[in-house]
Design a protein around this motif. Sequence first.
Motif, PDB file in Angstrom:
ATOM      1  N   GLU A 197      -2.976  14.883  -8.648  1.00 51.58           N
ATOM      2  CA  GLU A 197      -2.947  16.177  -9.322  1.00 51.58           C
ATOM      3  C   GLU A 197      -1.685  16.944  -8.946  1.00 51.58           C
ATOM      4  O   GLU A 197      -1.334  17.072  -7.772  1.00 51.58           O
ATOM      5  N   GLY A 198      -0.991  17.427  -9.942  1.00 51.17           N
ATOM      6  CA  GLY A 198       0.240  18.179  -9.712  1.00 51.17           C
ATOM      7  C   GLY A 198       1.492  17.331  -9.672  1.00 51.17           C
ATOM      8  O   GLY A 198       2.606  17.855  -9.697  1.00 51.17           O
ATOM      9  N   MET A 199       1.343  16.007  -9.586  1.00 49.30           N
ATOM     10  CA  MET A 199       2.515  15.126  -9.581  1.00 49.30           C
ATOM     11  C   MET A 199       3.148  15.048 -10.970  1.00 49.30           C
ATOM     12  O   MET A 199       2.437  15.034 -11.984  1.00 49.30           O
ATOM     13  N   THR A 200       4.465  15.002 -11.027  1.00 52.39           N
ATOM     14  CA  THR A 200       5.143  14.706 -12.285  1.00 52.39           C
ATOM     15  C   THR A 200       4.904  13.236 -12.618  1.00 52.39           C
ATOM     16  O   THR A 200       4.534  12.441 -11.741  1.00 52.39           O
ATOM     17  N   PRO A 201       5.110  12.828 -13.874  1.00 50.73           N
ATOM     18  CA  PRO A 201       4.965  11.407 -14.201  1.00 50.73           C
ATOM     19  C   PRO A 201       5.818  10.510 -13.322  1.00 50.73           C
ATOM     20  O   PRO A 201       5.380   9.436 -12.892  1.00 50.73           O
ATOM     21  N   GLU A 202       7.041  10.944 -13.028  1.00 51.69           N
ATOM     22  CA  GLU A 202       7.921  10.123 -12.183  1.00 51.69           C
ATOM     23  C   GLU A 202       7.375  10.017 -10.767  1.00 51.69           C
ATOM     24  O   GLU A 202       7.371   8.934 -10.170  1.00 51.69           O
ATOM     25  N   GLU A 203       6.905  11.122 -10.221  1.00 52.43           N
ATOM     26  CA  GLU A 203       6.329  11.105  -8.872  1.00 52.43           C
ATOM     27  C   GLU A 203       5.087  10.225  -8.834  1.00 52.43           C
ATOM     28  O   GLU A 203       4.874   9.482  -7.872  1.00 52.43           O
ATOM     29  N   PHE A 204       4.278  10.315  -9.874  1.00 54.70           N
ATOM     30  CA  PHE A 204       3.075   9.499  -9.929  1.00 54.70           C
ATOM     31  C   PHE A 204       3.435   8.022 -10.010  1.00 54.70           C
ATOM     32  O   PHE A 204       2.843   7.178  -9.330  1.00 54.70           O
ATOM     33  N   GLY A 205       4.445   7.705 -10.830  1.00 56.95           N
ATOM     34  CA  GLY A 205       4.903   6.321 -10.925  1.00 56.95           C
ATOM     35  C   GLY A 205       5.378   5.785  -9.586  1.00 56.95           C
ATOM     36  O   GLY A 205       5.052   4.657  -9.196  1.00 56.95           O
ATOM     37  N   GLU A 206       6.122   6.594  -8.853  1.00 56.45           N
ATOM     38  CA  GLU A 206       6.625   6.183  -7.539  1.00 56.45           C
ATOM     39  C   GLU A 206       5.476   5.975  -6.554  1.00 56.45           C
ATOM     40  O   GLU A 206       5.496   5.033  -5.744  1.00 56.45           O
ATOM     41  N   ALA A 207       4.474   6.842  -6.624  1.00 54.92           N
ATOM     42  CA  ALA A 207       3.322   6.700  -5.729  1.00 54.92           C
ATOM     43  C   ALA A 207       2.576   5.395  -6.019  1.00 54.92           C
ATOM     44  O   ALA A 207       2.148   4.690  -5.097  1.00 54.92           O
ATOM     45  N   CYS A 208       2.429   5.058  -7.297  1.00 52.54           N
ATOM     46  CA  CYS A 208       1.760   3.808  -7.673  1.00 52.54           C
ATOM     47  C   CYS A 208       2.568   2.595  -7.218  1.00 52.54           C
ATOM     48  O   CYS A 208       2.008   1.605  -6.718  1.00 52.54           O
ATOM     49  N   LEU A 209       3.867   2.672  -7.372  1.00 48.29           N
ATOM     50  CA  LEU A 209       4.732   1.561  -6.959  1.00 48.29           C
ATOM     51  C   LEU A 209       4.705   1.375  -5.448  1.00 48.29           C
ATOM     52  O   LEU A 209       4.763   0.246  -4.948  1.00 48.29           O
ATOM     53  N   LYS A 210       4.603   2.480  -4.715  1.00 41.26           N
ATOM     54  CA  LYS A 210       4.502   2.384  -3.262  1.00 41.26           C
ATOM     55  C   LYS A 210       3.222   1.648  -2.870  1.00 41.26           C
ATOM     56  O   LYS A 210       3.232   0.800  -1.964  1.00 41.26           O
ATOM     57  N   GLU A 211       2.113   1.936  -3.554  1.00 40.88           N
ATOM     58  CA  GLU A 211       0.853   1.232  -3.296  1.00 40.88           C
ATOM     59  C   GLU A 211       1.008  -0.268  -3.560  1.00 40.88           C
ATOM     60  O   GLU A 211       0.489  -1.097  -2.803  1.00 40.88           O
ATOM     61  N   ILE A 212       1.714  -0.607  -4.638  1.00 40.94           N
ATOM     62  CA  ILE A 212       1.907  -2.023  -4.980  1.00 40.94           C
ATOM     63  C   ILE A 212       2.708  -2.720  -3.892  1.00 40.94           C
ATOM     64  O   ILE A 212       2.355  -3.818  -3.443  1.00 40.94           O
ATOM     65  N   GLU A 213       3.795  -2.085  -3.452  1.00 42.93           N
ATOM     66  CA  GLU A 213       4.629  -2.711  -2.420  1.00 42.93           C
ATOM     67  C   GLU A 213       3.846  -2.872  -1.115  1.00 42.93           C
ATOM     68  O   GLU A 213       3.957  -3.908  -0.447  1.00 42.93           O
ATOM     69  N   GLU A 214       3.062  -1.893  -0.768  1.00 45.00           N
ATOM     70  CA  GLU A 214       2.243  -1.996   0.447  1.00 45.00           C
ATOM     71  C   GLU A 214       1.262  -3.158   0.330  1.00 45.00           C
ATOM     72  O   GLU A 214       1.018  -3.877   1.317  1.00 45.00           O
ATOM     73  N   THR A 215       0.714  -3.371  -0.864  1.00 47.89           N
ATOM     74  CA  THR A 215      -0.208  -4.485  -1.083  1.00 47.89           C
ATOM     75  C   THR A 215       0.511  -5.819  -0.969  1.00 47.89           C
ATOM     76  O   THR A 215      -0.005  -6.767  -0.363  1.00 47.89           O
ATOM     77  N   ILE A 216       1.698  -5.899  -1.536  1.00 47.38           N
ATOM     78  CA  ILE A 216       2.487  -7.133  -1.455  1.00 47.38           C
ATOM     79  C   ILE A 216       2.759  -7.497   0.005  1.00 47.38           C
ATOM     80  O   ILE A 216       2.579  -8.643   0.427  1.00 47.38           O
ATOM     81  N   ILE A 217       3.162  -6.502   0.786  1.00 47.19           N
ATOM     82  CA  ILE A 217       3.482  -6.742   2.196  1.00 47.19           C
ATOM     83  C   ILE A 217       2.221  -7.130   2.969  1.00 47.19           C
ATOM     84  O   ILE A 217       2.238  -8.050   3.799  1.00 47.19           O
ATOM     85  N   ARG A 218       1.119  -6.453   2.683  1.00 47.21           N
ATOM     86  CA  ARG A 218      -0.135  -6.750   3.381  1.00 47.21           C
ATOM     87  C   ARG A 218      -0.617  -8.172   3.072  1.00 47.21           C
ATOM     88  O   ARG A 218      -1.120  -8.875   3.948  1.00 47.21           O
ATOM     89  N   GLU A 219      -0.459  -8.600   1.831  1.00 51.77           N
ATOM     90  CA  GLU A 219      -0.910  -9.934   1.418  1.00 51.77           C
ATOM     91  C   GLU A 219       0.061 -11.031   1.859  1.00 51.77           C
ATOM     92  O   GLU A 219      -0.319 -12.204   1.876  1.00 51.77           O
ATOM     93  N   ASP A 220       1.309 -10.634   2.153  1.00 54.04           N
ATOM     94  CA  ASP A 220       2.400 -11.538   2.518  1.00 54.04           C
ATOM     95  C   ASP A 220       3.101 -12.024   1.244  1.00 54.04           C
ATOM     96  O   ASP A 220       2.557 -12.822   0.476  1.00 54.04           O
ATOM     97  N   PRO A 221       4.324 -11.545   1.003  1.00 54.83           N
ATOM     98  CA  PRO A 221       5.078 -11.917  -0.203  1.00 54.83           C
ATOM     99  C   PRO A 221       5.223 -13.424  -0.391  1.00 54.83           C
ATOM    100  O   PRO A 221       5.311 -13.903  -1.528  1.00 54.83           O
ATOM    101  N   GLU A 222       5.220 -14.167   0.719  1.00 54.28           N
ATOM    102  CA  GLU A 222       5.390 -15.627   0.632  1.00 54.28           C
ATOM    103  C   GLU A 222       4.166 -16.319   0.049  1.00 54.28           C
ATOM    104  O   GLU A 222       4.189 -17.526  -0.192  1.00 54.28           O
ATOM    105  N   THR A 223       3.086 -15.559  -0.195  1.00 50.77           N
ATOM    106  CA  THR A 223       1.875 -16.156  -0.773  1.00 50.77           C
ATOM    107  C   THR A 223       1.655 -15.745  -2.230  1.00 50.77           C
ATOM    108  O   THR A 223       0.721 -16.222  -2.869  1.00 50.77           O
ATOM    109  N   ILE A 224       2.496 -14.856  -2.752  1.00 49.99           N
ATOM    110  CA  ILE A 224       2.270 -14.323  -4.098  1.00 49.99           C
ATOM    111  C   ILE A 224       3.176 -15.014  -5.103  1.00 49.99           C
ATOM    112  O   ILE A 224       4.401 -15.009  -4.972  1.00 49.99           O
ATOM    113  N   SER A 225       2.573 -15.594  -6.108  1.00 51.27           N
ATOM    114  CA  SER A 225       3.291 -16.348  -7.132  1.00 51.27           C
ATOM    115  C   SER A 225       3.776 -15.473  -8.278  1.00 51.27           C
ATOM    116  O   SER A 225       4.935 -15.554  -8.678  1.00 51.27           O
ATOM    117  N   ALA A 226       2.876 -14.662  -8.834  1.00 49.36           N
ATOM    118  CA  ALA A 226       3.218 -13.894 -10.030  1.00 49.36           C
ATOM    119  C   ALA A 226       2.435 -12.593 -10.079  1.00 49.36           C
ATOM    120  O   ALA A 226       1.361 -12.470  -9.489  1.00 49.36           O
TER     121      ALA A 226
END
Length: 471
Positions: A197-226
Motif C-alpha cells: 500500500e502506497g508503493m508506486t508501480p515501480e517500487e512495487f515491481g522492485e519489491a517483487c523482484l527482490k522477493e524473486i531474487e531472495e527465493t533464487i538464492i535460497r533455493e540455490d541458483p545452481e539448481t534452477i533450470s528455468a
Amino acid sequence: MDKAFQLSWKSIHREGDELTVEKDHVFHRNFHYNYPLIEKAEGIYLYDESGQQYMDASSGAVAVSVGHGNKEIIEAVAKQAEKVAFVHTLRFETEIQHHLSRLIASIAPDTLDTVYFTSGGAEANESAFKLARQYHIGHGKQKKTKIMSHWNSYHGNTMWTLSAGGDNNRRSLYEAELHEGTVHVLPPYRRGRPSSEGMTPEEFGEACLKEIEETIIREDPETISAFIVEPITGSQIAALVPPDNYLKGIRKLCQTYDILMIADEVMTGFGRTGEMFAVDHWQVVPDIITFAKGVSSAYLPLGGMIVSDGIVKVIKEEWDGKFAHGFTFSGHPLSLAAAKANIEYILKHDLVKKAKRQGEYLNGQLRKLAETWSFTGEVRGKGLLAGFEMVKDQMSNMAFESEFQAAEKFNALSLKNGAVLYPGQGQVKGEKFDHILLGPPLTITTQEIDKLITILEQNCSEFSELIKSTV
C-alpha cells in the motif's frame, strides 16, 4: 434455451421431424451441468440448436482470435488435406512446416527464430521444460532441474505443467503426484500484500523482484533450470498486467543466475494484447516463447515453442542435433495450414493494431461500468485481454465468500443474456477471490463491444438483485 439444456444430456438424432433421444455416451467436463448444443458459429457468435445466440466474448478459452467460420482458414486446411494430411516428423517433414516456421520466426522477438510444434499449450510448456533440462546438461550443469513460476499462474494440465502452475484448485487433488522440483513465488499482485500500500508501480515491481531474487538464492541458483512466466496473467488473475520494470527485471535475474526465461504466451500470443507477443510491450526477449490458442485461432489443435539461437546451438553441438522429445502429432500438416492462414489473416487485416485500439475502448467502457456497480473491482488488461474482479464493495476490496461462487453466478446470468465470459476464482495466501476475464475475437467491432457492454449492464443489474435476495 431451456430446451437446449434439457436435451444436451442425450445423444440426439433427427429423422425428419422426429427427435430420437438415446443413452448419453459423452464423458462430460461436468456431469452435473447441462451444456447447450452448439450447431453453428459465425463471426463472434455461437448458435445453439434452439436458435439462441451467444456472443463469444471469451473466444472460447481466449483462442478463436479471428472469429468463427473464417473461409480462408477452412479453405487452407482443405487444400492441405488434398496434398498430405499427415506425416510423422520423426521420419518426414512437409513444405507447410517450413513455411509456417519461417512466418512465425519473422514476427517473433529478435534471436527467437527456430520453431518446434506441439498439439497444444500444455505440450508446449512441457517441451520447454525438457528442452531447458537438455540445454543445461549440455553445459555440464546436471543440478539444474527446478522450474520456477508464480502462484496464480496456469501452464497446463500435464503433471509437470500442473506442478509448475499455481492454481491451487487444480493442484489439490493431485498434490501427492506433483513434481517436487517446482518453486513458486507470489505474482506481482497487490491482493494479499498489505505492505504494498502506497508503493508506486515501480517500487512495487522492485519489491517483487527482490522477493524473486531472495527465493533464487535460497533455493540455490545452481539448481534452477528455468523460470516460466505469463507476461500478462490470464485465467488465474484475469488479465493482470505487471509493473513496467517487472519482466525486464526477471530477464536480468535469469541472465545473472543462468536460468532460462520461458514466456508462456499461450493466451497472449499472436496479437491478443495489442502487440504480436505480450513481451513486446516491454521489449523483453526471453529464451523460449511457448504458444498455442491464437496461433491457429483454435480451428485445429496446435501449440509450440519459439527457441533462441543459443539453445539451438547447444542442441546441435552437444547433442548431435537431437532433442530427446517428440509427439505423434508434432507438426501436423492440417494444423499448420490452419495456423499459416490464420496468421496471414491477422497480418492482412492489421488485427494486432485493431486489438490495441478496440482494447482501449473496451477497457474504457469497463471502467465506466465499474463506476456504476460497487461489486466490480479493479479493471485491467491490455488489448483484447481484459478483466475485472468481483468484490463485496470497492472501498474495502473484500472478496465474496468462496461458497457464493460470484463469478460463476455472473457468467450464468451472462449466458442467459446472450454472452459467454470466462469466470474464475483465484486464491492468494488462503484468500479466495472472483474475477471475470474477457477476450473476444480480434475482429470485434465497436458496435459489438457496445452490445457486449449492454449485456454486462444487464448482468450487473440482475446480479445486484441476486445479492440483495441473499442478504
